[in-house]
Write an enzyme that holds these catalytic residues in place. Structure first.
Site, PDB file in Angstrom:
ATOM      1  N   HIS A 217       0.800  -1.224   0.000  1.00 48.40           N
ATOM      2  CA  HIS A 217       0.000   0.000   0.000  1.00 48.40           C
ATOM      3  C   HIS A 217       0.828   1.266   0.000  1.00 48.40           C
ATOM      4  O   HIS A 217       0.399   2.292  -0.524  1.00 48.40           O
ATOM      5  CB  HIS A 217      -1.011  -0.031   1.141  1.00 48.40           C
ATOM      6  CG  HIS A 217      -2.159  -0.942   0.812  1.00 48.40           C
ATOM      7  ND1 HIS A 217      -2.337  -2.155   1.413  1.00 48.40           N
ATOM      8  CD2 HIS A 217      -3.128  -0.816  -0.112  1.00 48.40           C
ATOM      9  CE1 HIS A 217      -3.389  -2.746   0.876  1.00 48.40           C
ATOM     10  NE2 HIS A 217      -3.894  -1.956  -0.045  1.00 48.40           N
ATOM     11  N   ARG A 324     -10.350   5.000  -2.254  1.00 52.46           N
ATOM     12  CA  ARG A 324     -10.007   4.173  -1.090  1.00 52.46           C
ATOM     13  C   ARG A 324     -10.193   5.036   0.164  1.00 52.46           C
ATOM     14  O   ARG A 324      -9.267   5.737   0.571  1.00 52.46           O
ATOM     15  CB  ARG A 324      -8.555   3.718  -1.155  1.00 52.46           C
ATOM     16  CG  ARG A 324      -8.218   2.730  -2.268  1.00 52.46           C
ATOM     17  CD  ARG A 324      -6.744   2.365  -2.155  1.00 52.46           C
ATOM     18  NE  ARG A 324      -6.371   1.223  -2.956  1.00 52.46           N
ATOM     19  CZ  ARG A 324      -5.782   1.313  -4.160  1.00 52.46           C
ATOM     20  NH1 ARG A 324      -5.512   2.482  -4.688  1.00 52.46           N
ATOM     21  NH2 ARG A 324      -5.449   0.214  -4.816  1.00 52.46           N
ATOM     22  N   ARG A 360     -15.383   3.311  -2.208  1.00 55.44           N
ATOM     23  CA  ARG A 360     -15.272   2.012  -1.557  1.00 55.44           C
ATOM     24  C   ARG A 360     -15.391   2.227  -0.057  1.00 55.44           C
ATOM     25  O   ARG A 360     -14.689   3.063   0.508  1.00 55.44           O
ATOM     26  CB  ARG A 360     -13.926   1.353  -1.882  1.00 55.44           C
ATOM     27  CG  ARG A 360     -13.834  -0.057  -1.289  1.00 55.44           C
ATOM     28  CD  ARG A 360     -12.614  -0.790  -1.760  1.00 55.44           C
ATOM     29  NE  ARG A 360     -11.405  -0.263  -1.159  1.00 55.44           N
ATOM     30  CZ  ARG A 360     -10.181  -0.691  -1.468  1.00 55.44           C
ATOM     31  NH1 ARG A 360     -10.035  -1.615  -2.389  1.00 55.44           N
ATOM     32  NH2 ARG A 360      -9.130  -0.186  -0.889  1.00 55.44           N
ATOM     33  N   GLU A 459     -11.676  -9.838  -5.387  1.00 59.96           N
ATOM     34  CA  GLU A 459     -10.250  -9.819  -5.031  1.00 59.96           C
ATOM     35  C   GLU A 459      -9.840 -11.014  -4.182  1.00 59.96           C
ATOM     36  O   GLU A 459      -8.762 -11.014  -3.597  1.00 59.96           O
ATOM     37  CB  GLU A 459      -9.883  -8.496  -4.348  1.00 59.96           C
ATOM     38  CG  GLU A 459     -10.748  -8.115  -3.170  1.00 59.96           C
ATOM     39  CD  GLU A 459     -10.379  -6.747  -2.576  1.00 59.96           C
ATOM     40  OE1 GLU A 459      -9.340  -6.175  -2.925  1.00 59.96           O
ATOM     41  OE2 GLU A 459     -11.153  -6.269  -1.730  1.00 59.96           O
ATOM     42  N   ASP A 483      -4.998  -7.805  -4.505  1.00 59.99           N
ATOM     43  CA  ASP A 483      -5.292  -8.832  -3.517  1.00 59.99           C
ATOM     44  C   ASP A 483      -5.560 -10.182  -4.173  1.00 59.99           C
ATOM     45  O   ASP A 483      -5.200 -11.217  -3.620  1.00 59.99           O
ATOM     46  CB  ASP A 483      -6.495  -8.424  -2.659  1.00 59.99           C
ATOM     47  CG  ASP A 483      -6.072  -7.484  -1.548  1.00 59.99           C
ATOM     48  OD1 ASP A 483      -5.035  -7.758  -0.920  1.00 59.99           O
ATOM     49  OD2 ASP A 483      -6.750  -6.471  -1.329  1.00 59.99           O
ATOM     50  N   ARG A 493       1.692  -9.476  -0.627  1.00 60.61           N
ATOM     51  CA  ARG A 493       1.973  -8.462  -1.644  1.00 60.61           C
ATOM     52  C   ARG A 493       3.055  -7.471  -1.237  1.00 60.61           C
ATOM     53  O   ARG A 493       3.577  -6.743  -2.071  1.00 60.61           O
ATOM     54  CB  ARG A 493       0.672  -7.728  -2.032  1.00 60.61           C
ATOM     55  CG  ARG A 493      -0.001  -7.038  -0.882  1.00 60.61           C
ATOM     56  CD  ARG A 493      -1.444  -6.674  -1.213  1.00 60.61           C
ATOM     57  NE  ARG A 493      -1.595  -5.322  -1.707  1.00 60.61           N
ATOM     58  CZ  ARG A 493      -2.769  -4.732  -1.925  1.00 60.61           C
ATOM     59  NH1 ARG A 493      -3.900  -5.405  -1.719  1.00 60.61           N
ATOM     60  NH2 ARG A 493      -2.842  -3.513  -2.360  1.00 60.61           N
ATOM     61  N   CYS A 530      -9.360  -2.537 -11.189  1.00 62.18           N
ATOM     62  CA  CYS A 530      -8.801  -1.408 -10.438  1.00 62.18           C
ATOM     63  C   CYS A 530      -7.490  -1.753  -9.760  1.00 62.18           C
ATOM     64  O   CYS A 530      -6.910  -0.936  -9.056  1.00 62.18           O
ATOM     65  CB  CYS A 530      -9.803  -0.885  -9.419  1.00 62.18           C
ATOM     66  SG  CYS A 530     -10.176  -2.074  -8.126  1.00 62.18           S
TER      67      CYS A 530
HETATM   68  C1  PEP Z   1      -6.817  -4.574  -5.062  1.00 61.71           C
HETATM   69  O1  PEP Z   1      -6.746  -5.395  -4.145  1.00 61.71           O
HETATM   70  O2  PEP Z   1      -6.451  -4.822  -6.229  1.00 61.71           O
HETATM   71  C2  PEP Z   1      -7.314  -3.213  -4.803  1.00 61.71           C
HETATM   72  C3  PEP Z   1      -7.501  -2.365  -5.783  1.00 61.71           C
HETATM   73  O3  PEP Z   1      -7.516  -2.868  -3.514  1.00 61.71           O
HETATM   74  P1  PEP Z   1      -6.332  -2.434  -2.519  1.00 61.71           P
HETATM   75  O4  PEP Z   1      -5.085  -2.252  -3.332  1.00 61.71           O
HETATM   76  O5  PEP Z   1      -6.776  -1.185  -1.867  1.00 61.71           O
HETATM   77  O6  PEP Z   1      -6.256  -3.578  -1.586  1.00 61.71           O
HETATM   78 MG    MG Z   2      -7.720  -4.984  -2.295  1.00 66.59          MG
END
Ligand code: PEP
Ligand code: MG
Length: 568
Positions: A217, A324, A360, A459, A483, A493, A530
């Site tokens: 993130h 987000r 979201r 996801e 995810d 990740r 996304c």
């Molecule tokens: C994802 O998981 O691809 C997503 C867009 O959500 P985040 O990156 O906020 O977990």
């Molecule tokens: Mg995600």
């Protein structure tokens, strides 16, 4: 691969501060993973973990017993941690050497230390971390005053114990990070999203971290802030010192430390080349995202912080595909009220001027932690109390957010998106809560759009497997590959050690994407993407072939995605 993506920072005058050329220290280069594009030249500002110290806080009288319980829990955790180290040391180098940890364990069981700390918490009404730190600092100071080698060694043990307990009490997340006094490249072993969010964006030229992956993130936040970033540099934070001159190349994923005159000249040329390229890409802003044979794709923006909506508009976003909201929450000191949230959502919706905004609901948890919500760390946070699971157990927080979102819906076009869905039941429960909230708003005579669309993030592998059933219940799918890949490939990740296994184009992912898109289209609902896969040039082409309906990505990535779509 040459990405051609140019961050805003490469254009900003502050991106290339007048760094004097360095010929005194030797140049060396470290390679990591490119996390956010752009090249910046600047001074290093190293965030030091080991100097972790507890802030002094006054607590309420009614909270003292709770604070004492937290203190005892931290002692137990530290004991368990030290016993584990002792055992593994004993297995490796024998029992005798492992005994060095016995004195640590004795300090943790010292009745005087414990009683003094608890009295400090109770009588002075101070936080446990501060109290314990103060008590042990006093012991260390008096031991050091007696000039004795044995006692000096014991004081080192006490400092170690102090650090461990304080760390447990603060939780790694609680590190308060100070922003550099002048524009700098932040160097750290690791950076939590809450820490990145605390830093003053105006003085951040880029990020270089030892750990992390492309979809951690912090990397995502860097991209949406338009700040270059390199992660997975392994030990760079130990090799680089505050004040070192750096060239951070977010395109190649390298960091040059103490560059020579010749290297600086070469990179300055490269930065100029990028500026030109960005100008060319920006000429596409007014054109649609359609392929040469006329297939049209929706191209919208991911935003993490409300202020990024401006950048989304500048890059020609047709809407916000993913807002987000959790970053706004973790940047606060306490839960934002309904009105505070309403003002934020309304501002974003109004700025998009009728274009759709997909909000979201809170995807808090995992590595996105708010101290006022998460009191104790989880063993496996990415599999834990996160996203919709959190919201369905904290209906109060969920309803407050929904009320704010629905109220903002009367100012434009709003969609609601649910994160981390694994079963149908979560969707039906969330829908029921939405109906409930709408009913309350009606009674309170609040205005809202009765036709807010309702979608889910795909996801998790389980969401893919039941995509046909989910498609009957919702208006759209938003595929979160960040995810989806993490959970499908069993690859954290943010873990740089296994980043090679994090593959966008693994057959399992391509199959899952196809299953999801097919399930959506069978019920005539759109499936857009996304996750960061959308901006990986080769993957963009594959996604076009898989018939996704649109792409949502960081604003500054949009011109490049559009260029690719328009060339296929
Ligand atoms: C994802 O998981 O691809 C997503 C867009 O959500 P985040 O990156 O906020 O977990
Ligand atoms: Mg995600």
């Amino acid at each position: 691969m040459e990405t051609g993506k140019v961050p805003e920072s490469a254009n900003a005058p502050s991106a290339v501060p007048p760094v004097s050329d360095s010929d005194t220290k030797e140049e060396f280069t470290r390679e990591g993973i490119s996390a956010a594009p752009g090249i910046v030249i600047g001074t290093a500002f190293v965030l030091d973990h080991e100097k972790l110290s507890a802030p002094e806080e006054t607590i309420r009288a009614q909270d003292t017993e709770n604070e004492i319980a937290r203190f005892r829990e931290a002692l137990e955790k530290t004991k368990a941690e030290l016993r584990k180290i002792k055992e593994s040391l004993a297995a490796q180098i024998g029992d005798d050497h492992a005994k060095i940890f016995e004195s640590h364990l004795l300090i943790l069981a010292d009745v005087t230390v414990i009683e003094e700390t608890e009295a400090f918490i109770r009588d002075e009404r101070r936080n446990a971390a501060w109290a314990f730190q103060s008590v042990l600092t006093k012991v260390v100071t008096s031991l050091r005053a007696i000039k004795d080698e044995y006692l000096a060694d014991r004081s080192t043990d006490i400092v170690d114990v102090r650090r461990r307990v304080v760390r447990h009490l603060l939780g790694k997340r609680s590190r308060t990070v100070a922003s550099p006094p002048e524009p700098s490249i932040i160097v750290a072993h690791e950076l939590a999203p809450s820490e990145t969010a605390q830093l003053n964006r105006k003085v951040i030229l880029g990020y270089a971290t030892d750990s992390g992956g492309r979809t951690s993130h912090t990397a995502i936040l860097a991209r949406s802030q338009g700040v270059a970033a390199v992660v997975a540099l392994e030990s760079a934070s130990q090799e680089i010192e505050t004040g070192d001159k750096l060239i951070l190349d977010g395109n190649l994923g390298t960091v040059v430390v103490n560059p020579s005159r010749a290297t600086l000249t070469m990179y300055r040329k490269e930065i100029r080349r990028f500026k030109k390229l960005e100008k060319q890409l920006l000429t596409l802003t007014g054109y649609p995202a359609d392929t040469l044979d006329g297939r049209k794709f929706e191209l919208v923006a991911n935003i993490d912080l409300p202020e990024e909506v401006k950048s989304a508009s500048n890059y020609g976003a047709e809407g916000i595909g993913l807002f987000r909201t959790e970053y706004f929450f973790i940047a606060q000191e306490k839960l934002p009220s309904e009105d505070e949230q309403f003002r934020v959502y309304r501002a974003v919706v109004q700025k998009m001027n009728g274009k759709p905004v997909t909000i979201r609901v809170l995807d808090i948890g995992g590595d996105k932690i708010a101290d006022y919500i998460h009191s104790s760390p989880e063993l496996n946070p990415f599999m834990g109390w996160r996203g919709i699971r959190f919201l369905l157990t904290r209906i109060d927080i969920f309803k407050t957010q929904l009320r704010a979102i629905y109220r903002a819906s009367s100012y434009g076009k709003v969609n609601i998106l649910l994160p981390l869905i694994v079963q149908l039941d979560e969707v039906t429960k969330a829908r029921r809560i939405c109906e409930n909230v709408k009913e309350e708003l009606r009674k309170g005579r609040f205005k809202f759009d009765d036709d807010v669309k309702f979608g889910v993030m795909i996801e998790t592998p389980s969401a893919v497997a039941i995509a046909d059933a989910l498609a009957k219940e919702v208006d759209f799918f938003s595929i979160g590959t960040n995810d989806l890949i993490q959970y499908t490939m069993a690859v954290d990740r943010g873990n740089s050690k296994i980043a090679h296994l994090y593959q966008h184009l693994h057959p399992s992912i391509i199959r899952f994407l196809k299953m999801t898109v097919d399930a959506a289209h069978k019920r005539d609902i759109p499936a857009t993407i996304c996750g960061e896969m959308a901006v990986d040039p080769l993957s963009t082409v594959v996604l076009i072939g898989l018939q996704v309906d649109g792409f949502s990505c960081s604003p500054n990535m949009m011109p490049e995605v559009k260029r690719i779509i328009r060339s296929v």
